[in-house]
Scaffold this active site. Structure first.
Site, PDB file in Angstrom:
ATOM      1  N   HIS A  14       4.850  12.133  -5.192  1.00  0.00           N
ATOM      2  CA  HIS A  14       4.452  11.472  -3.946  1.00  0.00           C
ATOM      3  C   HIS A  14       5.653  10.847  -3.236  1.00  0.00           C
ATOM      4  O   HIS A  14       6.667  10.512  -3.860  1.00  0.00           O
ATOM      5  CB  HIS A  14       3.391  10.410  -4.219  1.00  0.00           C
ATOM      6  CG  HIS A  14       3.897   9.251  -5.043  1.00  0.00           C
ATOM      7  ND1 HIS A  14       4.688   8.249  -4.521  1.00  0.00           N
ATOM      8  CD2 HIS A  14       3.739   8.961  -6.354  1.00  0.00           C
ATOM      9  CE1 HIS A  14       4.986   7.383  -5.465  1.00  0.00           C
ATOM     10  NE2 HIS A  14       4.427   7.782  -6.593  1.00  0.00           N
ATOM     11  N   GLU A  84      -0.792   8.246 -12.932  1.00  0.00           N
ATOM     12  CA  GLU A  84       0.462   7.760 -13.513  1.00  0.00           C
ATOM     13  C   GLU A  84       0.208   6.998 -14.815  1.00  0.00           C
ATOM     14  O   GLU A  84      -0.910   6.566 -15.103  1.00  0.00           O
ATOM     15  CB  GLU A  84       1.186   6.871 -12.481  1.00  0.00           C
ATOM     16  CG  GLU A  84       2.565   6.367 -12.902  1.00  0.00           C
ATOM     17  CD  GLU A  84       3.572   7.482 -13.243  1.00  0.00           C
ATOM     18  OE1 GLU A  84       3.322   8.214 -14.216  1.00  0.00           O
ATOM     19  OE2 GLU A  84       4.603   7.579 -12.552  1.00  0.00           O
TER      20      GLU A  84
END
Length: 204
Positions: A14, A84
């Site tokens: 990202h 994550e």
């Protein structure tokens, strides 16, 4: 998996957020992209359009979903296994801050792990178990075409180590910039790195 497949797994971290820019560990905190992060994601659009991606798997976090959208990836398959690392008590802290807190100037997350805090935290093996599911889902799709994964720095580094059939802590030796693109594939049946860490924001 055919040894002759020329298709690739496209890894996209990202774009930059406030915390990635300052090197703060961002696991469960759902931060938006910075304007610079959105710009880096848009820069990926031309590369992505040339790759003929047949499937995209994306972390549920908004920073990943927005990056995928701006990069021109559609029909996202949201996959919680790509989220994550849960950093537990170290959420929001940078590595220098954690080292100071612990009084350990050599602390490193892959070697030393995290402590529980507002969330339980995960071991590197916990993250590896999650992303191993993604490896098993994605590799067969390479018979059809290129597959994109849009996720996070640590989860993608651990994914790469597992795909490459290496010990999971090898991920510590793989740098991924925010907003970067990498590709993995096979060469004569052996998993390999084709392109690594192109573009993006060097911080974080």
């Amino acid at each position: 998996m055919s040894a002759h497949s020329e298709h690739s797994i496209v890894l996209i971290r990202h774009g930059a957020t406030e915390w990635s820019r300052s090197g703060r560990h961002t696991g469960t905190t759902d931060l938006p992209l910075l304007p610079e992060g959105e710009a880096d994601a848009r820069k990926l659009r031309d590369q992505v359009s040339e790759l003929d991606v047949v499937a995209t798997f994306c972390s549920p976090m908004q920073r990943a979903r927005r990056t995928a959208e701006l990069a021109g990836l559609t029909d996202l398959r949201i996959d919680d296994d790509l989220r994550e690392w849960d950093y537990g008590a170290y959420e929001g802290l940078s590595t220098p801050q954690i080292r100071e807190k612990l009084g350990d100037p050599s602390w490193e997350i892959f070697a030393d792990g995290v402590e529980s805090g507002a969330t339980p935290g995960e071991t590197v093996e916990d993250v590896a178990a999650r992303v191993s599911h993604v490896v098993r889902h994605v590799v067969p799709l390479l018979e059809v075409g290129n597959v994109a994964l849009v996720a996070h720095g640590h989860s993608l580094r651990i994914f790469a180590a597992i795909f490459l059939r290496q010990e999971v802590r090898m991920g510590a030796q793989l740098i991924l910039n925010a907003g970067s693109l990498s590709t993995l594939g096979f060469y004569h049946g052996t998993p390999c790195i084709q392109v690594w860490n192109t573009g993006g924001d060097v911080a974080g």
